[in-house]
Motif scaffolding. Structure first.
Motif, PDB file in Angstrom:
ATOM      1  N   ARG A  89     -54.542  46.117 -75.133  1.00 19.45           N
ATOM      2  CA  ARG A  89     -55.742  46.927 -75.402  1.00 19.45           C
ATOM      3  C   ARG A  89     -56.601  46.357 -76.521  1.00 19.45           C
ATOM      4  NH1 ARG A  89     -52.295  52.269 -75.199  1.00 19.45           N
ATOM      5  NH2 ARG A  89     -52.241  52.539 -72.938  1.00 19.45           N
ATOM      6  N   ALA A  90     -55.980  45.691 -77.470  1.00 22.72           N
ATOM      7  CA  ALA A  90     -56.716  45.116 -78.603  1.00 22.72           C
ATOM      8  C   ALA A  90     -57.343  43.763 -78.250  1.00 22.72           C
ATOM      9  CB  ALA A  90     -55.793  44.957 -79.794  1.00 22.72           C
ATOM     10  N   GLY A  91     -57.092  43.284 -77.035  1.00 15.50           N
ATOM     11  CA  GLY A  91     -57.656  42.003 -76.623  1.00 15.50           C
ATOM     12  C   GLY A  91     -56.815  40.808 -77.031  1.00 15.50           C
ATOM     13  N   ILE A  92     -55.599  41.055 -77.491  1.00 14.50           N
ATOM     14  CA  ILE A  92     -54.702  39.966 -77.888  1.00 14.50           C
ATOM     15  C   ILE A  92     -53.881  39.547 -76.669  1.00 14.50           C
ATOM     16  CG2 ILE A  92     -52.754  39.343 -79.367  1.00 14.50           C
ATOM     17  CD1 ILE A  92     -53.812  41.433 -81.360  1.00 14.50           C
ATOM     18  N   TRP A  93     -53.867  38.250 -76.409  1.00 10.12           N
ATOM     19  CA  TRP A  93     -53.141  37.726 -75.252  1.00 10.12           C
ATOM     20  C   TRP A  93     -51.659  37.632 -75.555  1.00 10.12           C
ATOM     21  CZ3 TRP A  93     -55.140  37.038 -70.522  1.00 10.12           C
ATOM     22  CH2 TRP A  93     -56.520  37.058 -70.410  1.00 10.12           C
ATOM     23  N   LYS A  94     -50.856  38.162 -74.641  1.00 13.50           N
ATOM     24  CA  LYS A  94     -49.399  38.080 -74.749  1.00 13.50           C
ATOM     25  C   LYS A  94     -48.900  37.240 -73.584  1.00 13.50           C
ATOM     26  CE  LYS A  94     -48.887  42.111 -77.381  1.00 13.50           C
ATOM     27  NZ  LYS A  94     -47.953  42.655 -78.226  1.00 13.50           N
ATOM     28  N   GLU A  95     -47.853  36.502 -73.854  1.00  9.98           N
ATOM     29  CA  GLU A  95     -47.311  35.580 -72.849  1.00  9.98           C
ATOM     30  C   GLU A  95     -45.848  35.927 -72.591  1.00  9.98           C
ATOM     31  OE1 GLU A  95     -48.036  31.173 -73.308  1.00  9.98           O
ATOM     32  OE2 GLU A  95     -45.880  31.308 -73.599  1.00  9.98           O
ATOM     33  N   PHE A  96     -45.448  35.880 -71.339  1.00 10.44           N
ATOM     34  CA  PHE A  96     -44.059  36.152 -70.991  1.00 10.44           C
ATOM     35  C   PHE A  96     -43.714  35.400 -69.708  1.00 10.44           C
ATOM     36  CE2 PHE A  96     -46.765  39.379 -69.191  1.00 10.44           C
ATOM     37  CZ  PHE A  96     -46.324  39.504 -67.883  1.00 10.44           C
ATOM     38  N   PRO A  97     -42.414  35.122 -69.476  1.00  5.37           N
ATOM     39  CA  PRO A  97     -42.029  34.399 -68.265  1.00  5.37           C
ATOM     40  C   PRO A  97     -42.130  35.284 -67.023  1.00  5.37           C
ATOM     41  CG  PRO A  97     -40.113  34.861 -69.629  1.00  5.37           C
ATOM     42  CD  PRO A  97     -41.304  35.334 -70.388  1.00  5.37           C
ATOM     43  N   ALA A  98     -42.535  34.685 -65.919  1.00  9.35           N
ATOM     44  CA  ALA A  98     -42.596  35.403 -64.642  1.00  9.35           C
ATOM     45  C   ALA A  98     -41.181  35.703 -64.172  1.00  9.35           C
ATOM     46  CB  ALA A  98     -43.325  34.556 -63.607  1.00  9.35           C
ATOM     47  N   THR A  99     -41.047  36.761 -63.372  1.00 12.51           N
ATOM     48  CA  THR A  99     -39.724  37.119 -62.868  1.00 12.51           C
ATOM     49  C   THR A  99     -39.266  36.180 -61.756  1.00 12.51           C
ATOM     50  OG1 THR A  99     -40.756  38.708 -61.378  1.00 12.51           O
ATOM     51  CG2 THR A  99     -39.933  39.542 -63.481  1.00 12.51           C
ATOM     52  N   ASP A 100     -40.202  35.598 -61.013  1.00  8.65           N
ATOM     53  CA  ASP A 100     -39.845  34.650 -59.954  1.00  8.65           C
ATOM     54  C   ASP A 100     -39.437  33.320 -60.572  1.00  8.65           C
ATOM     55  OD1 ASP A 100     -40.648  36.625 -58.220  1.00  8.65           O
ATOM     56  OD2 ASP A 100     -42.620  35.744 -57.867  1.00  8.65           O
ATOM     57  N   SER A 101     -38.423  32.686 -59.980  1.00  9.43           N
ATOM     58  CA  SER A 101     -37.995  31.384 -60.480  1.00  9.43           C
ATOM     59  C   SER A 101     -37.727  30.457 -59.300  1.00  9.43           C
ATOM     60  CB  SER A 101     -36.736  31.513 -61.335  1.00  9.43           C
ATOM     61  OG  SER A 101     -35.657  31.956 -60.540  1.00  9.43           O
ATOM     62  N   ALA A 102     -37.737  29.174 -59.583  1.00 11.42           N
ATOM     63  CA  ALA A 102     -37.485  28.164 -58.549  1.00 11.42           C
ATOM     64  C   ALA A 102     -37.025  26.875 -59.217  1.00 11.42           C
ATOM     65  CB  ALA A 102     -38.753  27.911 -57.740  1.00 11.42           C
ATOM     66  N   GLU A 103     -36.490  25.952 -58.418  1.00  9.42           N
ATOM     67  CA  GLU A 103     -36.088  24.646 -58.946  1.00  9.42           C
ATOM     68  C   GLU A 103     -37.293  23.788 -59.273  1.00  9.42           C
ATOM     69  OE1 GLU A 103     -33.341  22.644 -56.442  1.00  9.42           O
ATOM     70  OE2 GLU A 103     -31.862  24.244 -56.556  1.00  9.42           O
ATOM     71  N   SER A 104     -38.373  23.964 -58.525  1.00  8.17           N
ATOM     72  CA  SER A 104     -39.626  23.263 -58.817  1.00  8.17           C
ATOM     73  C   SER A 104     -40.769  24.211 -58.479  1.00  8.17           C
ATOM     74  CB  SER A 104     -39.743  21.974 -58.007  1.00  8.17           C
ATOM     75  OG  SER A 104     -39.856  22.256 -56.641  1.00  8.17           O
ATOM     76  N   ILE A 105     -41.882  24.049 -59.178  1.00  3.54           N
ATOM     77  CA  ILE A 105     -43.029  24.916 -58.927  1.00  3.54           C
ATOM     78  C   ILE A 105     -44.279  24.071 -58.724  1.00  3.54           C
ATOM     79  CG2 ILE A 105     -42.180  26.981 -60.103  1.00  3.54           C
ATOM     80  CD1 ILE A 105     -43.740  26.181 -62.573  1.00  3.54           C
ATOM     81  N   ASP A 106     -45.163  24.568 -57.875  1.00  7.09           N
ATOM     82  CA  ASP A 106     -46.467  23.948 -57.704  1.00  7.09           C
ATOM     83  C   ASP A 106     -47.362  24.497 -58.797  1.00  7.09           C
ATOM     84  OD1 ASP A 106     -45.932  22.365 -55.487  1.00  7.09           O
ATOM     85  OD2 ASP A 106     -46.211  24.045 -54.120  1.00  7.09           O
ATOM     86  N   TYR A 107     -47.606  23.692 -59.780  1.00 12.57           N
ATOM     87  CA  TYR A 107     -48.339  24.111 -60.970  1.00 12.57           C
ATOM     88  C   TYR A 107     -49.720  23.502 -60.894  1.00 12.57           C
ATOM     89  CZ  TYR A 107     -48.667  25.486 -65.885  1.00 12.57           C
ATOM     90  OH  TYR A 107     -49.001  26.084 -67.062  1.00 12.57           O
ATOM     91  N   ASN A 108     -50.712  24.279 -60.573  1.00 12.92           N
ATOM     92  CA  ASN A 108     -52.076  23.780 -60.467  1.00 12.92           C
ATOM     93  C   ASN A 108     -52.768  23.947 -61.808  1.00 12.92           C
ATOM     94  OD1 ASN A 108     -51.818  23.141 -57.728  1.00 12.92           O
ATOM     95  ND2 ASN A 108     -52.124  25.285 -57.196  1.00 12.92           N
ATOM     96  N   TYR A 109     -52.738  22.914 -62.600  1.00 14.53           N
ATOM     97  CA  TYR A 109     -53.290  22.945 -63.945  1.00 14.53           C
ATOM     98  C   TYR A 109     -54.219  21.754 -64.121  1.00 14.53           C
ATOM     99  CZ  TYR A 109     -53.541  23.065 -69.006  1.00 14.53           C
ATOM    100  OH  TYR A 109     -53.986  23.118 -70.287  1.00 14.53           O
ATOM    101  N   GLU A 110     -55.396  21.984 -64.672  1.00 14.55           N
ATOM    102  CA  GLU A 110     -56.372  20.913 -64.855  1.00 14.55           C
ATOM    103  C   GLU A 110     -56.619  20.651 -66.336  1.00 14.55           C
ATOM    104  OE1 GLU A 110     -60.991  20.393 -63.786  1.00 14.55           O
ATOM    105  OE2 GLU A 110     -59.662  20.678 -62.068  1.00 14.55           O
ATOM    106  N   ILE A 111     -56.626  19.376 -66.701  1.00 13.66           N
ATOM    107  CA  ILE A 111     -56.931  18.945 -68.059  1.00 13.66           C
ATOM    108  C   ILE A 111     -58.368  18.448 -68.052  1.00 13.66           C
ATOM    109  CG2 ILE A 111     -56.273  17.421 -69.944  1.00 13.66           C
ATOM    110  CD1 ILE A 111     -53.587  17.088 -68.400  1.00 13.66           C
TER     111      ILE A 111
END
Length: 168
Positions: A89-111
């Protein structure tokens, strides 16, 4: 005498070819981003048992880079979890691990490009994810991922990075 000159020609040709190949291989790695891996093990709180992995990237070429297909190489059997971010509510970003897990993930991240103005904030230069199932005695992890660029200067290059696990 012609046998001697033939041998000299053959040796100089081989040296020239080998020198060109070495220069090519050295130049190929200059295009890769600077990668600073960090890993922190949580011993209490809601993230207890998880290891947070952050891959800080510094792009050195004027093209956007994309990371995909992350996989844990060591220790075997560790599960990957994507990092979820939610604003409170205060606009502060919180981070936590997703409940789904896998041996490998398709991570679409751009630099972003290195020539971007204004400079890219540090938060946007880090690929962040979590690992679970890592024994307490493991002090080092190895993670591999595919890297490619928007203009295909770098095409699906698989890189492996090693990070020391720090306990927090």
């Amino acid at each position: 005498m012609s046998t001697l000159t033939d041998w000299i020609t053959a040796i100089s040709t081989a040296a020239t070819t080998l020198g060109g190949a070495i220069v090519f291989l050295i130049g190929r790695n200059e295009k890769l981003p600077l990668i600073e891996p960090q890993a922190h093990r949580y011993t209490d709180g809601p993230r207890k048992g998880f290891v947070r992995v952050s891959l800080q990237m510094t792009n050195k070429i004027p093209e956007a880079l994309a990371i995909s297909r992350i996989k844990v190489r060591y220790p075997r059997g560790a599960a990957l979890h994507e990092a979820n971010r939610v604003a409170d509510r205060a606009g502060i970003w919180k981070e936590f691990p997703a409940t789904d897990s896998a041996e490998s993930i398709d991570y679409n991240y751009e630099i972003a490009k290195s020539s971007r103005e204004p400079p890219v904030p540090e938060v946007l230069r880090a690929a962040i994810f979590y690992l679970s199932g890592i024994p307490d005695n493991v002090q080092e992890i190895k993670v591999s991922f595919c890297l490619s660029s928007s203009a295909r200067t770098i095409e699906n290059r698989r890189l492996t990075v090693t990070a020391k696990v720090q306990t927090t």
